[in-house]
Write a protein that holds these residues in place. Structure first.
Motif, PDB file in Angstrom:
ATOM      1  N   THR A 129       0.807  -1.231   0.000  1.00  0.00           N
ATOM      2  CA  THR A 129       0.000   0.000   0.000  1.00  0.00           C
ATOM      3  C   THR A 129       0.832   1.269   0.000  1.00  0.00           C
ATOM      4  O   THR A 129       0.331   2.344  -0.360  1.00  0.00           O
ATOM      5  N   GLY A 130       2.081   1.185   0.432  1.00  0.00           N
ATOM      6  CA  GLY A 130       2.876   2.383   0.602  1.00  0.00           C
ATOM      7  C   GLY A 130       2.449   3.215   1.797  1.00  0.00           C
ATOM      8  O   GLY A 130       2.829   4.385   1.928  1.00  0.00           O
ATOM      9  N   ARG A 131       1.667   2.617   2.683  1.00  0.00           N
ATOM     10  CA  ARG A 131       1.177   3.301   3.882  1.00  0.00           C
ATOM     11  C   ARG A 131       1.768   2.622   5.114  1.00  0.00           C
ATOM     12  O   ARG A 131       2.307   1.521   5.036  1.00  0.00           O
ATOM     13  N   GLN A 132       1.608   3.262   6.277  1.00  0.00           N
ATOM     14  CA  GLN A 132       2.257   2.736   7.476  1.00  0.00           C
ATOM     15  C   GLN A 132       1.287   2.312   8.571  1.00  0.00           C
ATOM     16  O   GLN A 132       1.592   1.389   9.344  1.00  0.00           O
ATOM     17  N   ALA A 133       0.139   2.951   8.713  1.00  0.00           N
ATOM     18  CA  ALA A 133      -0.721   2.726   9.876  1.00  0.00           C
ATOM     19  C   ALA A 133      -1.358   1.336   9.851  1.00  0.00           C
ATOM     20  O   ALA A 133      -1.668   0.785   8.784  1.00  0.00           O
ATOM     21  N   VAL A 134      -1.554   0.784  11.051  1.00  0.00           N
ATOM     22  CA  VAL A 134      -2.198  -0.511  11.230  1.00  0.00           C
ATOM     23  C   VAL A 134      -3.274  -0.351  12.292  1.00  0.00           C
ATOM     24  O   VAL A 134      -3.034   0.246  13.347  1.00  0.00           O
ATOM     25  N   VAL A 135      -4.456  -0.880  12.023  1.00  0.00           N
ATOM     26  CA  VAL A 135      -5.555  -0.855  12.990  1.00  0.00           C
ATOM     27  C   VAL A 135      -5.787  -2.257  13.530  1.00  0.00           C
ATOM     28  O   VAL A 135      -5.860  -3.232  12.762  1.00  0.00           O
ATOM     29  N   VAL A 136      -5.880  -2.349  14.856  1.00  0.00           N
ATOM     30  CA  VAL A 136      -6.246  -3.583  15.552  1.00  0.00           C
ATOM     31  C   VAL A 136      -7.420  -3.259  16.468  1.00  0.00           C
ATOM     32  O   VAL A 136      -7.965  -2.145  16.406  1.00  0.00           O
ATOM     33  N   PHE A 137      -7.813  -4.201  17.327  1.00  0.00           N
ATOM     34  CA  PHE A 137      -9.076  -4.028  18.043  1.00  0.00           C
ATOM     35  C   PHE A 137      -8.939  -4.246  19.546  1.00  0.00           C
ATOM     36  O   PHE A 137      -7.989  -4.873  20.027  1.00  0.00           O
ATOM     37  N   ASP A 138      -9.904  -3.708  20.265  1.00  0.00           N
ATOM     38  CA  ASP A 138      -9.977  -3.958  21.701  1.00  0.00           C
ATOM     39  C   ASP A 138      -9.933  -5.465  21.963  1.00  0.00           C
ATOM     40  O   ASP A 138     -10.524  -6.248  21.215  1.00  0.00           O
ATOM     41  N   HIS A 139      -9.273  -5.843  23.039  1.00  0.00           N
ATOM     42  CA  HIS A 139      -9.189  -7.227  23.516  1.00  0.00           C
ATOM     43  C   HIS A 139      -8.312  -8.119  22.633  1.00  0.00           C
ATOM     44  O   HIS A 139      -8.210  -9.316  22.881  1.00  0.00           O
ATOM     45  N   ALA A 140      -7.671  -7.554  21.611  1.00  0.00           N
ATOM     46  CA  ALA A 140      -6.896  -8.364  20.663  1.00  0.00           C
ATOM     47  C   ALA A 140      -5.646  -8.944  21.311  1.00  0.00           C
ATOM     48  O   ALA A 140      -5.049  -8.359  22.212  1.00  0.00           O
TER      49      ALA A 140
ATOM     50  N   GLY B 299      -8.094 -12.834  24.121  1.00  0.00           N
ATOM     51  CA  GLY B 299      -8.985 -11.756  24.557  1.00  0.00           C
ATOM     52  C   GLY B 299     -10.292 -12.222  25.151  1.00  0.00           C
ATOM     53  O   GLY B 299     -11.026 -11.414  25.732  1.00  0.00           O
ATOM     54  N   GLY B 300     -10.625 -13.510  25.006  1.00  0.00           N
ATOM     55  CA  GLY B 300     -11.831 -14.018  25.648  1.00  0.00           C
ATOM     56  C   GLY B 300     -12.769 -14.787  24.744  1.00  0.00           C
ATOM     57  O   GLY B 300     -13.944 -14.951  25.080  1.00  0.00           O
ATOM     58  N   PHE B 301     -12.275 -15.283  23.606  1.00  0.00           N
ATOM     59  CA  PHE B 301     -13.121 -16.020  22.660  1.00  0.00           C
ATOM     60  C   PHE B 301     -14.343 -15.181  22.275  1.00  0.00           C
ATOM     61  O   PHE B 301     -15.459 -15.693  22.172  1.00  0.00           O
ATOM     62  N   ILE B 302     -14.113 -13.913  22.075  1.00  0.00           N
ATOM     63  CA  ILE B 302     -15.198 -13.003  21.716  1.00  0.00           C
ATOM     64  C   ILE B 302     -15.523 -13.188  20.236  1.00  0.00           C
ATOM     65  O   ILE B 302     -14.649 -13.035  19.376  1.00  0.00           O
TER      66      ILE B 302
END
Length: 456
Positions: free
Chosen positions: A156-167, A244-247
């Protein structure tokens, strides 16, 4: 030796082993030999390496782990979802024995070998989607997650990564940044890698009634405001969270995120390290809602207990990295590749996807009966042989980690391996091997039932 049930009858797996598939306690837990070894561990192994149970294994097969004192323990953990096809599965053992007699290592980046290519071909075939794919092999889940991020950034030529609560994504520097829970995974280990952002997950038990589409809209709004699609290389998510809790996100959450990623040129990465390879009653968890990830990360159940992981994905994304940019000395070791091919064959030939759904039916029925009389079970969730109960203070949704510890400890004392997890430490998780018999699984659940009673 135990006489096994008819292997052709419903709900049995009949592992080919001389390890009796029955719970058997001949000493207290831990026994004297395990106590001796634990003393040696304390004097030799770094204090940061903990153990769930104070026993030392000497043999394991099917759904049983035998400790050094001769106790036969019911395995409801599978080495944290690794021995999905059963410990010491016949095809895996035979394949590794053949390979170790031929050669143990050359490094694929120096003198390559066919087994690595065959594993890549198998993963390209079995992972979701019929598009052109490529695969790269590594050693651990965390290593594969890191490489998925590397690949997405180059593409992508981009840097940011998004992850999630409890990950939970691992213990390396980047994957610690991607992991939500501080203790024990992150505390004191910073500073962490930059350009990692966290969005709210769909958590039906604690979401106040949000459906999947609404929860996805909430997450996308946070991503748009705090990161911006134009800066985002990848969204990385566990289709069902592990540590994270088998969510399990509400239906519609994953498809909406995947669609948003497609529309904005963001790489959608499914971290199926814990959910992959038949564990959830589908070969991969994201298949349940028809989600086809751009990249899929696999490990744990991939090789029947040997260290192997992989990133598999769209050819144009995987091939974006320059030659030499991916690899590692041990990545795709020939012994692990032999084991992986045998594990995949076992899953397909022995119908283990269907077996996982049978296990789910049995476990939900048994756990449901406990929940009917015990208001401290807030929710039973998960799929296939990846089932959890979230424990709360009775009459509320307040997390009850003390109960989780007490029930797990009582089960351990009676020879049943049970794991805890969750951001609040209040979740009991069950990951039995798919080779476990109904009789052995029911015995383990009988012990769990009694553990709840003893913890009142």
């Amino acid at each position: 030796m135990t006489t096994f049930a008819d292997p052709d009858s419903a709900g049995t797996a009949a592992p080919e082993t001389d390890v009796a598939q029955e719970r058997r306690l001949v000493t207290e837990i831990p026994g004297p030999r395990s106590v001796e070894l634990m003393d040696r561990k304390t004097g030799a192994v770094a204090a940061g390496v903990g153990t769930t149970m104070p026993v030392f294994a000497t043999r394991a097969a099917g759904g049983i782990v035998v400790d050094v004192d001769g106790n036969h323990l019911v395995d409801l953990g599978s080495g944290i979802a690794v021995t999905t096809v059963g410990n010491s599965a016949r095809r895996v053992v035979e394949a590794v024995q053949r390979q170790v007699a031929e050669f143990t290592h050359t490094c694929f980046m120096v003198t390559p070998y066919e087994a690595y290519v065959a594993v890549a071909e198998a993963l390209n075939r079995v992972t979701p989607g019929d598009h052109d794919k490529r695969t790269a092999l590594f050693n651990s889940g965390a290593e594969a997650v890191e490489n998925a991020v590397k690949i997405a950034r180059v593409h992508t030529g981009r840097q940011a990564v998004v992850v999630f609560d409890h990950a939970y994504h691992g213990r390396t520097n980047l994957t610690m940044a991607m992991t939500a829970k501080s203790m024990p995974y992150k505390s004191g280990f910073g500073p962490f890698a930059s350009e990692v952002y966290r969005a709210p997950l769909s958590y039906p038990f604690r979401d106040g009634g949000l459906d999947g589409a609404e929860a996805a809209a909430r997450a996308i709004d946070v991503i748009d405001k705090q990161v911006g699609a134009g800066n985002l290389a990848a969204v990385v998510i566990e289709p069902i969270q592990g540590e994270g809790g088998f969510i399990e996100p509400a239906p519609g959450f994953l498809p909406a995120l995947a669609q948003w990623c497609r529309e904005n040129g963001v790489v959608f990465v499914a971290d199926e390290v814990q959910t992959g390879f038949a564990r959830t009653g589908d070969l991969f968890a994201c298949e349940r809602e028809g989600v086809v990830p751009d990249l899929i990360v696999t490990a744990k159940g991939i090789a029947g207990g040997l260290p192997l992981s992989a990133v598999t994905g769209r050819a144009e994304i995987m091939d974006a990295t320059h030659t030499g940019g991916l690899g590692g000395t041990y990545g795709g070791n020939p012994l692990a590749c032999a084991a992986a091919l045998a594990a995949i064959e076992t899953i397909e030939q022995d119908g283990l996807v269907g077996r996982a759904r049978e296990i789910e039916t049995l476990m939900r029925e048994r756990l449901g009966r406990i929940a009917e009389r015990d208001g401290r079970i807030g929710q039973i969730r998960g799929r296939g042989a990846m089932i959890a109960v979230e424990l709360v203070e009775e009459g509320t949704d307040a997390p009850n980690p003390d109960l989780a510890k007490a029930v797990a400890a009582a089960a351990h004392q009676q020879g049943v391996i049970v794991l805890t997890c969750g951001t609040y430490g209040n979740v009991l998780r069950f990951l039995p091997p798919l080779s476990i018999s109904d009789d052995l699984l029911n015995d383990g659940l009988d012990v769990l039932d009694a553990a709840f009673e003893s913890a009142r």
